[in-house]
Design an enzyme around this catalytic site. Structure first.
Site, PDB file in Angstrom:
ATOM      1  N   LYS A 254       0.847  -1.203   0.000  1.00 31.12           N
ATOM      2  CA  LYS A 254       0.000   0.000   0.000  1.00 31.12           C
ATOM      3  C   LYS A 254       0.879   1.249   0.000  1.00 31.12           C
ATOM      4  O   LYS A 254       1.728   1.424   0.872  1.00 31.12           O
ATOM      5  CB  LYS A 254      -0.918  -0.008   1.229  1.00 31.12           C
ATOM      6  N   LYS A 266     -10.470  12.282   8.605  1.00 29.92           N
ATOM      7  CA  LYS A 266      -9.960  11.801   9.890  1.00 29.92           C
ATOM      8  C   LYS A 266      -9.939  12.948  10.895  1.00 29.92           C
ATOM      9  O   LYS A 266      -9.820  14.108  10.509  1.00 29.92           O
ATOM     10  CB  LYS A 266      -8.516  11.313   9.719  1.00 29.92           C
ATOM     11  N   ASP A 277       1.395   6.027   5.769  1.00 31.88           N
ATOM     12  CA  ASP A 277       0.420   5.136   5.141  1.00 31.88           C
ATOM     13  C   ASP A 277       0.958   4.507   3.847  1.00 31.88           C
ATOM     14  O   ASP A 277       0.243   3.787   3.167  1.00 31.88           O
ATOM     15  CB  ASP A 277      -0.884   5.910   4.881  1.00 31.88           C
ATOM     16  N   ASP A 336     -12.333   6.844   3.740  1.00 33.63           N
ATOM     17  CA  ASP A 336     -11.133   6.580   4.537  1.00 33.63           C
ATOM     18  C   ASP A 336     -10.705   5.111   4.450  1.00 33.63           C
ATOM     19  O   ASP A 336      -9.608   4.770   4.866  1.00 33.63           O
ATOM     20  CB  ASP A 336     -11.401   6.983   5.999  1.00 33.63           C
ATOM     21  N   ARG A 340      -7.694  -0.506   0.751  1.00 31.32           N
ATOM     22  CA  ARG A 340      -8.214  -1.699   0.073  1.00 31.32           C
ATOM     23  C   ARG A 340      -8.617  -1.378  -1.367  1.00 31.32           C
ATOM     24  O   ARG A 340      -8.534  -2.231  -2.245  1.00 31.32           O
ATOM     25  CB  ARG A 340      -9.375  -2.278   0.901  1.00 31.32           C
TER      26      ARG A 340
HETATM   27  N1  BES Z   1      -4.547   4.287   6.882  1.00 28.95           N
HETATM   28  C1  BES Z   1      -5.670   3.922   7.638  1.00 28.95           C
HETATM   29  C2  BES Z   1      -5.373   2.867   8.684  1.00 28.95           C
HETATM   30  C3  BES Z   1      -4.437   3.286   9.779  1.00 28.95           C
HETATM   31  C4  BES Z   1      -4.919   3.722  10.982  1.00 28.95           C
HETATM   32  C5  BES Z   1      -3.073   3.167   9.609  1.00 28.95           C
HETATM   33  C6  BES Z   1      -4.050   4.064  11.993  1.00 28.95           C
HETATM   34  C7  BES Z   1      -2.219   3.521  10.619  1.00 28.95           C
HETATM   35  C8  BES Z   1      -2.711   3.961  11.810  1.00 28.95           C
HETATM   36  C9  BES Z   1      -6.763   3.367   6.731  1.00 28.95           C
HETATM   37  O1  BES Z   1      -6.795   3.880   5.453  1.00 28.95           O
HETATM   38  C10 BES Z   1      -8.054   3.714   7.395  1.00 28.95           C
HETATM   39  O2  BES Z   1      -8.305   4.863   7.560  1.00 28.95           O
HETATM   40  N2  BES Z   1      -8.834   2.723   7.775  1.00 28.95           N
HETATM   41  C11 BES Z   1     -10.059   2.970   8.457  1.00 28.95           C
HETATM   42  C12 BES Z   1     -11.076   1.970   7.954  1.00 28.95           C
HETATM   43  C13 BES Z   1     -12.474   2.283   8.388  1.00 28.95           C
HETATM   44  C14 BES Z   1     -12.967   3.553   7.710  1.00 28.95           C
HETATM   45  C15 BES Z   1     -13.352   1.128   8.036  1.00 28.95           C
HETATM   46  C16 BES Z   1      -9.811   2.787   9.949  1.00 28.95           C
HETATM   47  O3  BES Z   1      -9.021   1.922  10.311  1.00 28.95           O
HETATM   48  O4  BES Z   1     -10.380   3.537  10.727  1.00 28.95           O
HETATM   49 ZN    ZN Z   2      -4.937   4.564   4.724  1.00 28.93          ZN
HETATM   50 ZN    ZN Z   3      -7.856   5.730   5.331  1.00 27.57          ZN
END
Ligand code: BES
Ligand code: ZN
Ligand code: ZN
Length: 484
Positions: A254, A266, A277, A336, A340
């Site tokens: 990624k 966020k 990320d 967010d 994926r």
């Molecule tokens: N990049 C984030 C995941 C992440 C969170 C990486 C904290 C490092 C530290 C990812 O793209 C994301 O935001 N995922 C969301 C998914 C949710 C919207 C279903 C998450 O984990 O909150």
């Molecule tokens: Zn992310």
């Molecule tokens: Zn994200």
């Protein structure tokens, strides 16, 4: 940095600092006790030093040695000691000594094995890393390792070289991750990959937005459309001179160079960390750097979908439906959950290139941190024997990974009324539903997904590693490739 072996007998070697290990429950006197005038006995008696992990003590002008200083580092209980512990113990000694401006370090390891030499060199190189490239302090170089010498026979040179290549590859990854997102854009990541490929003899191809539009990578392009920074699909190819197998391994990472969350924005607290990320992509690029040098006998293609996830009038909206390269339609319920979305187009493309096995690394979910903390990588698979191989590669490299579930029942969490699937599940099992989303695109080819969101960044320094990017997954990828 000067890293070398020297076969001079320990008493004769004129080290600036000679480092030796001592265990918590060491039986009998330390081998250097006499040469150090009984210093080790004194330390134990006074309880100044007990041999606990990462303790350090320093003696000046040891009477029976040519070294200027003798440093002892705690190696913990002898029965728990292995190469993984040694990597950390050496790292902790290096960090403690360089903090005192002692940057010319010699290590004495009795009857060291090749595996130990490799781990010791890795430990030193990883401990030397500081995330301070953009600090302008002219003196910061004085606290960097100048030389690292291990006392041992020249027959151990290949083990030393191996550790050096791996340690440097991992630090290269950490540099890419640490770079702020204004400097590390998708195109910059692509040009770093190109430069690395040209230096180490890999083939590198960059798919630009136009090419990805032609191909139909609508899922990736939807994420990227809100950013002024163009996306890139970075493809690195390693072809062995003589392949020992028809297998074709894909390493997928990624590469979100900054994740604001998009319109599903966020919280601002901690958002600055979202420059990491792209740690999965950086781990893949770093691993390819070492793979190019080790030249394993298996064909490997690395794919790094690189985008920036921004908020703008052009950004994709919750409810948008995109068509992925696979043809499957996706309802973007949360912008967010973008990792994926870019990974599935990379997975489909890897399958089109003929890859037979796939491993991806991604900072995919906050939920994996909730489940496993910052200790283990979450490992998911559609093929248990293949996961077994990845896990044993991880184990021999001292990278902790935990097998997470991915039963078909989790598919029920991914239902959309308007498209083939939504990009998020419900409230529960967030790391698993993210993995389940990816799985829908793997066409049942052996695949392992490593969620490194909890382990790719250290909020606090460890005795053996600085704060910041950890470089996790690099060593596992390289081990997997070289032991294929
Ligand atoms: N990049 C984030 C995941 C992440 C969170 C990486 C904290 C490092 C530290 C990812 O793209 C994301 O935001 N995922 C969301 C998914 C949710 C919207 C279903 C998450 O984990 O909150
Ligand atoms: Zn992310
Ligand atoms: Zn994200």
């Amino acid at each position: 940095m000067d890293i070398r072996l020297d076969a001079t007998p320990i008493e004769q070697y004129p080290a600036d600092v000679l480092v030796t290990l001592a265990f918590e429950n060491q039986q009998g006197p330390h081998p250097l006790n006499a040469a150090a005038g009984g210093w080790f006995d004194d330390l134990r008696e006074s309880r100044e030093f007990t041999g606990k992990l990462f303790e350090v003590a320093i003696l000046h002008r040891p009477s029976g040695l040519k070294a200027k200083r003798l440093a002892v580092v705690g190696a913990g209980p002898v029965e728990k000691f292995n190469a993984t512990e040694l990597r950390k113990v050496v790292g902790s000694a290096v960090r403690a000594l360089k903090a005192k401006s002692l940057t010319n370090i010699t290590l004495s390891l009795e009857n060291a094995t090749s595996e130990q030499i490799t781990a010791a060199v890795e430990g030193a190189i990883l401990a030397d890393y500081e995330p301070d490239r953009l600090k302008t302090d002219a003196k910061k170089g004085e606290k960097r390792l100048a030389a690292f010498c291990i006392l041992g026979p020249a027959t151990l040179q290949p083990a030393l070289d191996h550790g050096r290549t791996l340690g440097e590859a991992q630090n290269f990854t950490r540099d890419l991750v640490n770079e702020p997102a204004n400097l590390m854009t998708p195109l910059k990541l692509a040009s770093e990959a190109q430069l690395m490929a040209a230096t180490f003899g890999l083939d590198c191809e960059i798919l630009d937005r136009e090419r990805m539009t032609q191909l139909g990578m609508g899922s990736l392009l939807g994420v990227s459309q809100g950013s002024a920074e163009p996306p890139a699909m970075i493809i690195l190819r390693y072809t062995p001179a003589a392949a020992s197998t028809a297998d074709h391994l894909a390493l997928i990472g990624k590469g979100v160079t900054f994740d604001t969350g998009g319109v599903s924005i966020k919280p601002s607290d901690g958002m600055e960390k979202m420059k990491y990320d792209m740690a999965g992509g950086a781990a893949v690029i770093g691993a390819m750097r070492a793979i190019a040098q080790f030249k394993p006998q298996v064909t490997i293609t690395a794919l790094i979908p690189a985008v920036e996830n921004m908020v703008s009038s052009r950004a994709q909206r919750p409810g948008d439906i995109v068509t992925s390269l696979s043809g499957k339609t996706i309802e973007v319920l949360n912008t967010d959950a973008e990792g994926r979305l870019i990974l599935v187009d990379a997975i489909t493309y890897a399958l089109r290139l003929g890859c037979t096995h796939m491993v991806d690394a991604a900072t995919l979910t906050g939920a994996i941190g909730v489940a496993l903390g910052h200790i283990h990588v979450g490992a998911f698979t559609n093929n248990e024997p293949f996961l077994g191989k990845v896990m044993s590669a991880a184990k021999s490299e001292g990278e902790r990974m935990w097998h997470m579930p991915l039963d078909d029942d989790y598919k029920d969490y991914l239902k959309s009324a308007f498209a083939d699937l939504p990009n998020i599940g419900g409230r529960y099992g967030g790391a698993v539903t993210a993995a389940m989303f990816l799985k829908q695109f793997t066409e049942d080819k052996p695949w392992v997904h490593l969620d490194i969101a909890g382990t790719a960044w250290l909020d606090e320094a460890k005795p053996f590693l600085s704060k910041g990017p950890s470089g996790v997954a690099v060593r596992t990828f390289v081990n997997l490739a070289t032991n294929w």
